[in-house]
Scaffold this motif. Structure first.
Motif, PDB file in Angstrom:
ATOM      1  N   ILE A  13       0.939  -1.203  -0.065  1.00  0.00           N
ATOM      2  CA  ILE A  13       0.001   0.040  -0.096  1.00  0.00           C
ATOM      3  C   ILE A  13       1.123   1.298   0.102  1.00  0.00           C
ATOM      4  CG2 ILE A  13      -1.776   1.218   1.241  1.00  0.00           C
ATOM      5  CD1 ILE A  13      -2.615  -1.382   2.475  1.00  0.00           C
ATOM      6  N   LYS A  14       0.723   2.130  -1.097  1.00  0.00           N
ATOM      7  CA  LYS A  14       1.680   3.205  -1.241  1.00  0.00           C
ATOM      8  C   LYS A  14       1.557   4.307  -0.212  1.00  0.00           C
ATOM      9  CE  LYS A  14      -0.507   5.184  -5.272  1.00  0.00           C
ATOM     10  NZ  LYS A  14      -0.380   5.421  -6.700  1.00  0.00           N
ATOM     11  N   ASN A  15       0.265   4.270   0.163  1.00  0.00           N
ATOM     12  CA  ASN A  15       0.267   5.580   0.709  1.00  0.00           C
ATOM     13  C   ASN A  15       0.490   5.492   2.525  1.00  0.00           C
ATOM     14  OD1 ASN A  15      -2.053   4.164   1.100  1.00  0.00           O
ATOM     15  ND2 ASN A  15      -3.542   5.652   0.898  1.00  0.00           N
ATOM     16  N   VAL A  16       0.867   4.148   2.875  1.00  0.00           N
ATOM     17  CA  VAL A  16       1.381   3.876   4.309  1.00  0.00           C
ATOM     18  C   VAL A  16       2.721   4.046   4.294  1.00  0.00           C
ATOM     19  CG1 VAL A  16       1.184   2.304   5.947  1.00  0.00           C
ATOM     20  CG2 VAL A  16      -0.913   2.528   4.603  1.00  0.00           C
ATOM     21  N   LYS A  17       3.414   4.877   5.095  1.00  0.00           N
ATOM     22  CA  LYS A  17       4.759   5.090   5.048  1.00  0.00           C
ATOM     23  C   LYS A  17       5.515   4.104   5.855  1.00  0.00           C
ATOM     24  CE  LYS A  17       4.575   8.557   2.190  1.00  0.00           C
ATOM     25  NZ  LYS A  17       4.935   8.035   0.805  1.00  0.00           N
TER      26      LYS A  17
END
Length: 256
Positions: A188-192
């Motif tokens: 998941i790209k928007n979880v850092k």
């Protein structure tokens, strides 16, 4: 009939010129040669891309792709989309793997039952006794995978028989690509922070069978400037997003 590679090694790269030679060489030195290396350069500002291109020029099974700097999750997802292997192995660009990584996995890959195989990992500079013909292993069915999920959340081993295992990280494992494709499992790209754990939880919840093999096949280079040790200023916001996605995932499977 021409078949694709058995294994796709996915290597995200960002400013790794000091470590990338060690990493790629360790993969190329595999005792089983039916594999490809998919390198995704995430907009490196040093000589990483240049070094990777040299390996691509000399080895037909090395493929290098570039992207604007978007982070390791996007890089891994791009690597997955470019992969042709039946199985996926993630390798961080500052780490290395044992020369018998594939060879040690073959008996479990050929079993056809497993969707995920988990190995032990070691730390660079330490010595490990990996000489064994009868490796200890454990198998977990879908009903038992929930215990792996719980241990991953607690960052604990499942039992005392386990060695040095990371249930949170994508490395030191082999994933069946058809499972990832079928279930559309990606990072998941928007979880850092915690994106690796969320990826693995998705796998634990969907895998039919998982196998743990007690053997050190992945070597981590623990350095202070690695991504996992980097300072993030908006940590509260990052944590909030992680728990939002985690709760959505657990609710989807009717888990508390």
């Amino acid at each position: 009939m021409e078949y694709g590679p058995l294994i796709s090694f996915v290597v995200p790269v960002y400013n790794s010129e000091r470590y990338i030679d060690k990493c790629i060489t360790s993969i190329l030195n595999q005792t089983i040669t039916n594999f490809e290396i998919i390198i995704i350069d995430d907009g490196s500002k040093d000589n990483s891309l240049k070094k990777c291109k040299k390996y691509e020029d000399k080895n037909k099974n090395v493929k290098v792709f570039t992207q604007k700097n978007q982070g390791v999750s996007v890089a891994r997802n791009n690597g997955l989309s470019k992969s042709n292997g039946s199985w996926i192995v993630f390798v961080d660009s500052d780490d290395e793997i044992a020369c018998d990584y594939i060879e040690s996995a073959l008996p479990y890959i050929d079993n056809y039952r497993y969707d995920l195989i988990i190995f032990d990992y070691g730390v660079s500079g330490e010595e490990y006794n990996n000489i064994s013909t009868n490796l200890y292993s454990e198998t977990y069915s879908r009903n038992e995978n929930i215990e792996l999920l719980k241990c991953a959340l607690k960052n604990e081993n499942l039992n005392n028989n386990w060695g040095n295992v990371s249930l949170r990280s994508p490395w030191a494992k082999i994933y069946r690509k058809s499972l990832l494709d079928k279930e559309k499992i990606v990072f998941i790209k928007n979880v850092k922070m915690g994106e690796d754990l969320l990826f693995n939880i998705n796998v634990y919840l969907r895998a039919n069978k998982i196998c743990y093999v007690k053997k050190v096949l992945y070597i981590v280079d623990e350095r202070n400037d690695s991504v996992s040790r980097s300072y993030i200023s908006n940590m509260d916001e990052v944590d909030k997003r992680f728990y939002e996605v985690l709760n959505e995932l657990l609710l989807k499977f009717n888990l508390p």
